[in-house]
Structure formats: structure tokens, C-alpha cells
Design an enzyme around this catalytic site. Structure first.
Site, PDB file in Angstrom:
ATOM      1  CB  SER A  43      33.463 -28.223 -49.512  1.00 39.11           C
ATOM      2  OG  SER A  43      33.631 -28.702 -48.608  1.00 39.11           O
ATOM      3  CG  HIS A 156      31.777 -34.180 -49.455  1.00 37.62           C
ATOM      4  ND1 HIS A 156      31.749 -33.840 -47.969  1.00 37.62           N
ATOM      5  CD2 HIS A 156      32.633 -33.230 -49.773  1.00 37.62           C
ATOM      6  CE1 HIS A 156      32.574 -33.026 -47.633  1.00 37.62           C
ATOM      7  NE2 HIS A 156      33.104 -32.770 -48.828  1.00 37.62           N
ATOM      8  CD  GLN A 164      30.622 -30.356 -47.814  1.00 40.42           C
ATOM      9  OE1 GLN A 164      30.743 -29.786 -48.609  1.00 40.42           O
ATOM     10  NE2 GLN A 164      31.012 -30.382 -46.727  1.00 40.42           N
ATOM     11  CD  GLU A 165      30.211 -32.450 -43.903  1.00 43.32           C
ATOM     12  OE1 GLU A 165      30.052 -32.763 -42.722  1.00 43.32           O
ATOM     13  OE2 GLU A 165      31.069 -32.128 -44.570  1.00 43.32           O
ATOM     14  CD  GLU A 206      32.818 -35.742 -45.042  1.00 43.30           C
ATOM     15  OE1 GLU A 206      32.030 -35.773 -44.078  1.00 43.30           O
ATOM     16  OE2 GLU A 206      33.579 -34.944 -45.480  1.00 43.30           O
ATOM     17  CG  ASP A 243      29.217 -28.373 -43.408  1.00 46.98           C
ATOM     18  OD1 ASP A 243      28.905 -27.410 -43.754  1.00 46.98           O
ATOM     19  OD2 ASP A 243      30.406 -28.804 -43.581  1.00 46.98           O
ATOM     20  CD  GLU A 287      30.825 -27.567 -40.503  1.00 50.98           C
ATOM     21  OE1 GLU A 287      30.476 -28.550 -39.720  1.00 50.98           O
ATOM     22  OE2 GLU A 287      31.774 -27.766 -41.477  1.00 50.98           O
ATOM     23  CG  ASP A 314      34.598 -25.748 -42.526  1.00 54.74           C
ATOM     24  OD1 ASP A 314      35.938 -25.448 -42.493  1.00 54.74           O
ATOM     25  OD2 ASP A 314      34.179 -26.747 -43.077  1.00 54.74           O
ATOM     26  CE  LYS A 339      36.825 -29.019 -42.606  1.00 48.95           C
ATOM     27  NZ  LYS A 339      35.972 -28.168 -43.665  1.00 48.95           N
ATOM     28  CG  HIS A 367      36.253 -35.758 -41.266  1.00 48.32           C
ATOM     29  ND1 HIS A 367      35.822 -36.817 -41.856  1.00 48.32           N
ATOM     30  CD2 HIS A 367      35.380 -34.768 -41.110  1.00 48.32           C
ATOM     31  CE1 HIS A 367      34.578 -36.540 -42.202  1.00 48.32           C
ATOM     32  NE2 HIS A 367      34.383 -35.303 -41.857  1.00 48.32           N
ATOM     33  NE  ARG A 368      39.038 -30.062 -45.084  1.00 50.32           N
ATOM     34  CZ  ARG A 368      39.137 -28.985 -45.614  1.00 50.32           C
ATOM     35  NH1 ARG A 368      40.413 -28.140 -45.047  1.00 50.32           N
ATOM     36  NH2 ARG A 368      38.620 -28.368 -46.550  1.00 50.32           N
ATOM     37  CB  SER A 369      35.704 -34.665 -47.916  1.00 50.71           C
ATOM     38  OG  SER A 369      36.387 -33.619 -48.839  1.00 50.71           O
ATOM     39  CE  LYS A 390      32.708 -31.642 -40.517  1.00 46.45           C
ATOM     40  NZ  LYS A 390      31.671 -30.862 -41.429  1.00 46.45           N
TER      41      LYS A 390
HETATM   42  C1  LIG Z   1      34.763 -31.809 -43.959  1.00 46.08           C
HETATM   43  C2  LIG Z   1      34.375 -30.941 -44.651  1.00 46.08           C
HETATM   44  O1  LIG Z   1      34.721 -30.969 -46.020  1.00 46.08           O
HETATM   45  P1  LIG Z   1      36.178 -30.772 -46.737  1.00 46.08           P
HETATM   46  O2  LIG Z   1      37.091 -31.429 -46.412  1.00 46.08           O
HETATM   47  O3  LIG Z   1      35.470 -31.243 -48.358  1.00 46.08           O
HETATM   48  O4  LIG Z   1      36.117 -29.311 -46.704  1.00 46.08           O
HETATM   49  C3  LIG Z   1      33.734 -29.851 -44.269  1.00 46.08           C
HETATM   50  O5  LIG Z   1      33.097 -28.757 -45.442  1.00 46.08           O
HETATM   51  O6  LIG Z   1      33.132 -29.530 -43.132  1.00 46.08           O
HETATM   52 MG   LIG Z   2      32.256 -27.586 -43.354  1.00 41.97          MG
END
Ligand SMILES: C=C(OP(=O)(O)O)C(=O)O
Ligand SMILES: [Mg+2]
Length: 427
Positions: A43, A156, A164-165, A206, A243, A287, A314, A339, A367-369, A390
Site C-alpha cells: 500500500s 494485505h 489494513q492493520e 504481516e 492503520d 495512522e 504514513d 520508512k 517495516h514494510r509489508s 511497527k
Molecule cells: C507497512 C505498511 O504497509 P506497506 O508496506 O504495504 O505500505 C503501512 O501501510 O504502514
Molecule cells: Mg501505513
């Protein structure tokens, strides 16, 4: 005599989704060898630095990174040979000059970040310091509160949740080690809660569970139940962070909650929805509750909710000082998700964090997904001292690599280790 860079080498490896990504090795003339691997998002924010992919459908459906690898070896390496690896800011600046584009689209942010991180690791080794101490100095003793993603939806997971989270925040633990235990025990309890209701315990990108639920809100209810089932106190020992990643369901001038059948909502209605949830559940951080281009919405959203919860940007900020500066001026949030690969060098990531510190904003290293077993962000989070990380569910090797590295750092710091247990957003 200073140790010098003698070799820069890159290769194509796989990430946790089975997609290619870049690994870089930096060798020094004293025999030191360091490596780093680059993560990849799903994303992604529209204004992220460019992740260079080959586009050659015959290899990995176009997702190969052979061009980024070649850029490391043919363009970046010759410029870095003979250089002192401790000159991180200069090396990052020179890579930017070699690239010459605003979004790193010539060399690829994936190529540049791999080199940038591997250079930092090599310099830390030469200094005889663990990475967190090299990057953070002697004051780097603060272990971050983890945000542990235990229910996955949105992009995800292939389920009926738009957001998403849904994350656990074990902020009431006395140490990082205990925080991780709170999180892992709640994760296992959640598996039991889901199984008991006949819901799927398959996991998303994740490592969080990805059941089909009747509504997005049901995820919060299940998490509260799981915290209690683990013998912990919701809100006191373990809270919730969200998130929604709202850019991924923005459409038709608003927000389409179509995965869950939740209908269409305006920006203001989304904020009302979050306000209701914040009253009902122990939520401490939100987020991307709105989309990356909804700047005015974010300002209203922060005015309405920012004194109750942490508002993290983000996709709207993409770890880029230009966007963060605008966000500070317009009071769009009170925290930034950090990130490394959104911006593409270690130095620029630190600049983004410095800007947050100046504004009195919080920052969450993330992190990233799509991840690898590289645990760079664990050291980076301790070095930057923001007190939050995170990095996914407490399962799956690529997520656990970061948690296990944080356990090592806590152990290494011994009595000096501080867990950011003072993290209390509502006081
Ligand atoms: C970790 C995330 O997802 P992605 O790495 O897919 O952007 C996020 O959106 O915070
Ligand atoms: Mg995010």
C-alpha cells in the site's frame, strides 16, 4: 589510516511475499563485510521514492530488480571505492547527485537504500559498535514499544476487512521482553478466540490473522476479547493501534468501505467513525485514517482526535521532509511513520526524524509489508530513540527477526535499557 570501501556488490533476493528485492554487500579493505536487504511495500504512498523494477514480464512478471542490482555495481560502486564508510551523509549525498532525480528514479531507491544501509553497518563494524550504538550514540538506551499487527485486511489480505492493520500496543509492560510476551500471548489468545467462533486463522502479509468479519469494528471487539483471554488488561497493559491505510479505499470523492459492505463515507464521516471507536475501545494511535491527498481532512481529523490519540501520517508524508514540513504547518497530524525505503537513504530518513523532533511530533520506525530477515530497523529504532516501532505480528521469520534483535539489544544494554513504559497518550 582510515579503513576504506574496497567492494560494493549487489544481488537479487526474495522478500517475504516471494517478490525480488535488493541485497547489497559492502566490503572494506580491512576485510570487514557488511550487508543489508531492502523491503518493499504494497500500500505504497503516491509520492514515495521510486522502487526500480525491470518491467521484463519474462522474469517475475516484470518485478525483477536486475536493473537496480546493475546500478549498484556499475554506477554506485565505482563512486564509492576508496571512500571512508563513516562519511554516511556525504556518501548518501553523492549517491543522490549520481541519481540526479527528485524521486530517485534513475538509480532506484531500492539500489540506493541497500548501499546506504550496508555502508552504515560496515562503519559500525569498523567502529567496533553495534549498529544501534553507532547510529544513536551512548544515549541510545530506549527500547521501542512495539505495534504488533494481529488482524490484517485491506491490501494485505484477501478478506472482508477494509482497514489494513489492527495492532496490539503493549505499552503497560515493564520491559521490552515483557511487552513482547504480552503481544505473543495475546496473539495466541486471539487465535483461540477466532477458532472458537469458527473464523479463519490463516494469516495476511504481516502475519496477523485475516478472517472474514461482518464489520471492520468486529476486529476491535475480537482484540479486546483476546487481551482479556490472555489475562491482560485492555487499555492498561495492552492497547490498540489502527492503520486503516485509507488511501487504499479512497474513491468517489470519499471512502468506499466495500470489502466489508460498510458503504460510502465522507472524510468527516470517517473521522466521526474513529471518534466513536475511540470512545468504545482502548485505541491509542491512528495512522492513515484518511487518504494521502486529503490534507484538509487530516487537519480537521487531528483537531478532532489529536488530543485523544496519536495521529500518524504514513502515505501523506512518505518520510519526506517537504511533506512533513507542510503537515506541521497545517497541523495535519502529530506523528510520522518512518520508512527508510520511502525516501531511500539513511541520512534523509534521519532528517525526517529530526524535523519531527523539532516540531515536538512523535515518530514510529516501521517495516514494510514485504520484508526480509534484515533487522536493520530494530537497531535504527533504538538509535533514533522515538520509543515506537511497527513491525508486524509476533510470528513469521521476517517480522520476528526484528523482535528478536530488539531482545538482543535489550540484553546487551543490561541495566541501562529503558522500555518506553511512560508511553501514555491520554495523560
Ligand atoms: C507497512 C505498511 O504497509 P506497506 O508496506 O504495504 O505500505 C503501512 O501501510 O504502514
Ligand atoms: Mg501505513
Amino acid at each position: 589510516m582510515k579503513t576504506k570501501i574496497a567492494q560494493v556488490y549487489a544481488m537479487e533476493i526474495l522478500d517475504s511475499r516471494g517478490n525480488p528485492t535488493v541485497r547489497v554487500f559492502v566490503g572494506l579493505d580491512d576485510g570487514t563485510l557488511a550487508q543489508a536487504s531492502v523491503p518493499s511495500g504494497a500500500s505504497t504512498g503516491e509520492h514515495e521514492a521510486l522502487e526500480l523494477r525491470d518491467g521484463d514480464k519474462a522474469r517475475f512478471g516484470g518485478k525483477g530488480v536486475a536493473r537496480a542490482v546493475a546500478n549498484v555495481m556499475d554506477v554506485i560502486a565505482p563512486a564509492l571505492l576508496g571512500r571512508d564508510p563513516s562519511r554516511q551523509a556525504e556518501i548518501d549525498q553523492d549517491m543522490r547527485a549520481l541519481d540526479g532525480t527528485p524521486d530517485k528514479s534513475k538509480l532506484g531507491a531500492n539500489a540506493m537504500l541497500g548501499v546506504s544501509m550496508a555502508v552504515a553497518r560496515a562503519a559500525a563494524q569498523v567502529a567496533g559498535l553495534p549498529l544501534f550504538a553507532y547510529l544513536g550514540g551512548p544515549g541510545a538506551c530506549r527500547l521501542p514499544v512495539p505495534m504488533m499487527n494481529v488482524i490484517n485486511g485491506g491490501k494485505h489480505a484477501d478478506n472482508s476487512i477494509d482497514f489494513q492493520e489492527f495492532m496490539l500496543v503493549p505499552h503497560g509492560a515493564p520491559s521490552f521482553r515483557e511487552a513482547l510476551r504480552y503481544g505473543a500471548e495475546t496473539y495466541h489468545a486471539l487465535k483461540g478466540v477466532l477458532s472458537h467462533r469458527g473464523l479463519s486463522t490463516a494469516v495476511g502479509d504481516e502475519g496477523g490473522f485475516a478472517p472474514d468479519l461482518d464489520s471492520n469494528e468486529a476486529a476491535c471487539e475480537l482484540i479486546v476479547e483476546a487481551i482479556q483471554a490472555a489475562g491482560l488488561k485492555p487499555g492498561e497493559q495492552v492497547a490498540i493501534a489502527l492503520d486503516p491505510a485509507a488511501s487504499s479505499f479512497a474513491g468517489n470523492g470519499g471512502y468506499d468501505l466495500s470489502k466489508s459492505g460498510g458503504g460510502h463515507k465522507t472524510s468527516a464521516q470517517m473521522t466521526d467513525l474513529y471518534a466513536q471507536w475511540i470512545r468504545s475501545y482502548p485505541i491509542v494511535s491512528l495512522e492513515d485514517g484518511l487518504a494521502e491527498d486529503d490534507w484538509a481532512g487530516f487537519t480537521a481529523h487531528t483537531a478532532a482526535l489529536g488530543d485523544k490519540v496519536q495521529i500518524v501520517g504514513d502515505d501523506i508524508f512518505v518520510t519526506n521532509t517537504a511533506f512533513i514540513r507542510r503537515g506541521i504547518a497545517e497541523r495535519c497530524a502529530n506523528a510520522v511513520l518512518i520508512k527508510l525505503n520511502q525516501i531511500g537513504t539513511v541520512t534523509e530518513t534521519i532528517e525526517a526524524i529530526d524535523l519531527c523532533r523539532e516540531a515536538g511530533w512523535r515518530y514510529v520506525v516501521s517495516h514494510r509489508s514485504g520484508e526480509t530477515e534484515d533487522s536493520f530497523i530494530a537497531d535504527f529504532a533504538v538509535a533514533m530513540g522515538g520509543g515506537q516501532i511497527k513491525t508486524g505480528a509476533p510470528c513469521r521469520g521476517e517480522r520476528v527477526a526484528k523482535y528478536n534483535r530488539l531482545l538482543e539489544i535489550e540484553h546487551e544494554l543490561g541495566r541501562a535499557a529503558v522500555y518506553a513504559s511512560a508511553y501514555r497518550l491520554n495523560t
